[in-house]
Write a protein that holds these residues in place. Structure first.
Motif, PDB file in Angstrom:
ATOM      1  N   ASP A 107       0.851  -1.221   0.055  1.00  0.00           N
ATOM      2  CA  ASP A 107      -0.152   0.169   0.012  1.00  0.00           C
ATOM      3  C   ASP A 107       0.814   1.209  -0.091  1.00  0.00           C
ATOM      4  O   ASP A 107       0.304   2.511   0.369  1.00  0.00           O
ATOM      5  N   ASN A 124      -8.145  10.077  -6.924  1.00  0.00           N
ATOM      6  CA  ASN A 124      -9.560   9.823  -7.368  1.00  0.00           C
ATOM      7  C   ASN A 124     -10.000  10.839  -8.297  1.00  0.00           C
ATOM      8  O   ASN A 124     -11.210  11.287  -8.393  1.00  0.00           O
ATOM      9  N   LYS A 184      -3.732   5.492  -1.859  1.00  0.00           N
ATOM     10  CA  LYS A 184      -5.147   5.350  -1.368  1.00  0.00           C
ATOM     11  C   LYS A 184      -5.772   4.579  -2.407  1.00  0.00           C
ATOM     12  O   LYS A 184      -5.176   4.718  -3.456  1.00  0.00           O
ATOM     13  N   LYS A 185      -7.064   3.986  -2.379  1.00  0.00           N
ATOM     14  CA  LYS A 185      -7.926   3.391  -3.426  1.00  0.00           C
ATOM     15  C   LYS A 185      -8.038   4.686  -4.391  1.00  0.00           C
ATOM     16  O   LYS A 185      -8.305   5.749  -4.330  1.00  0.00           O
ATOM     17  N   ASN A 186      -7.946   4.528  -5.593  1.00  0.00           N
ATOM     18  CA  ASN A 186      -7.796   5.243  -6.886  1.00  0.00           C
ATOM     19  C   ASN A 186      -6.899   6.409  -6.786  1.00  0.00           C
ATOM     20  O   ASN A 186      -7.355   7.460  -7.417  1.00  0.00           O
ATOM     21  N   HIS A 242      -4.281   2.745  -8.408  1.00  0.00           N
ATOM     22  CA  HIS A 242      -4.057   1.732  -7.318  1.00  0.00           C
ATOM     23  C   HIS A 242      -5.126   1.301  -6.771  1.00  0.00           C
ATOM     24  O   HIS A 242      -6.213   2.089  -6.997  1.00  0.00           O
ATOM     25  N   SER A 243      -5.491   0.044  -6.746  1.00  0.00           N
ATOM     26  CA  SER A 243      -6.759  -0.506  -6.325  1.00  0.00           C
ATOM     27  C   SER A 243      -6.470  -1.171  -4.905  1.00  0.00           C
ATOM     28  O   SER A 243      -5.446  -1.579  -4.446  1.00  0.00           O
ATOM     29  N   GLU A 244      -7.450  -1.270  -4.236  1.00  0.00           N
ATOM     30  CA  GLU A 244      -7.568  -1.824  -2.860  1.00  0.00           C
ATOM     31  C   GLU A 244      -6.934  -3.475  -2.843  1.00  0.00           C
ATOM     32  O   GLU A 244      -6.051  -3.756  -2.026  1.00  0.00           O
TER      33      GLU A 244
END
Length: 249
Positions: A107, A124, A184-186, A242-244
């Motif tokens: 991460d 995002n 972070k996600k997205n 980046h994805s979870e």
């Protein structure tokens, strides 16, 4: 997910940019380089730098707990290879390259950088931030002079007045910018050469990111836009998202 492209542009006879990306490798490795020097010397320098750094990072990834140290050693290896080539050239010939790299480690994003290629991060698609420093005369000046900073952001300064203060190859030793931060996600990670950002400001890039529905479309539309605006230099861009699921690997 990662996607990238390089293009010779509309004026240059050779493409002195080099790129590498691998969405399948656990590192999600992304590298761009922009060679300097005539008679295809820049092309050789950028290819040597990208190949050397790629191989070093992949081969030694698991051996380093400190990933910033991994980047520093990989960049020094790339510098040694390009410098050895430079040393074989006549004294009046210059050979070097920018070199900019990013990779995921679970991460976190780790990045290393020398020269004036750039890394932007967009969270995002809400904003965009440059996380690398341009190692150029005007950019060094702009960090201490607000008027120069504003003019540089608006692309209102002559490129003839600018020059690299740091590059891979010309000198035996090199100072490398390295860093890392939590993803972070997205989060969108964008690596590009100056053939892109001499035509598109960060907000222009953010607008294209918002208007496109995939990273492949974003890269293609960005390339088309730069070529429409003149495309006088080689142009290269890589984008990763980046994805979870990547963060949990």
């Amino acid at each position: 997910m990662i996607y990238g492209k390089t293009n010779i542009g509309l004026v240059r006879e050779t493409n002195e940019d080099a790129i590498y990306y691998d969405a399948e490798n656990k590192m999600h490795l992304m590298i761009v380089a922009d060679g300097i020097g005539g008679h295809a010397r820049g092309e050789v320098a950028s290819q040597k730098a990208v190949t050397t750094l790629k191989n070093y990072l992949i081969q030694h990834f698991d051996a380093y707990k400190d990933k910033e140290k991994l980047l520093e050693d990989g960049f020094r290896e790339a510098n040694a290879v390009v410098h050895a080539f430079q040393e074989r050239l006549p004294d009046d010939e210059i050979c070097g390259t920018t070199l900019t790299c990013a990779f995921f480690d679970k991460d976190h994003l780790y990045f290393g950088h020398v020269g004036d290629s750039r890394i932007y991060v967009s969270r995002n698609k809400h904003d965009i931030e440059q996380i690398t420093h341009d190692h150029t005369y005007l950019s060094e000046l702009a960090r201490n002079d607000f008027k120069t900073f504003v003019e540089l952001q608006e692309n209102n300064l002559s490129r003839a007045n600018n020059y690299l203060t740091r590059a891979i190859g010309p000198e035996k030793t090199i100072k490398i910018q390295v860093g890392h931060f939590r993803l972070k996600k997205n989060d969108y990670i964008i690596l590009l050469t100056d053939g892109i950002y001499r035509y598109l400001r960060p907000l222009d890039i953010l607008r294209l990111l918002k208007e496109t529905t995939s990273i492949i479309q974003f890269v293609n539309v960005t390339m088309e836009k730069v070529l429409e605006l003149g495309g006088k230099d080689n142009l290269s861009i890589i984008i990763g998202v980046h994805s979870e699921s990547e963060g949990r690997s």
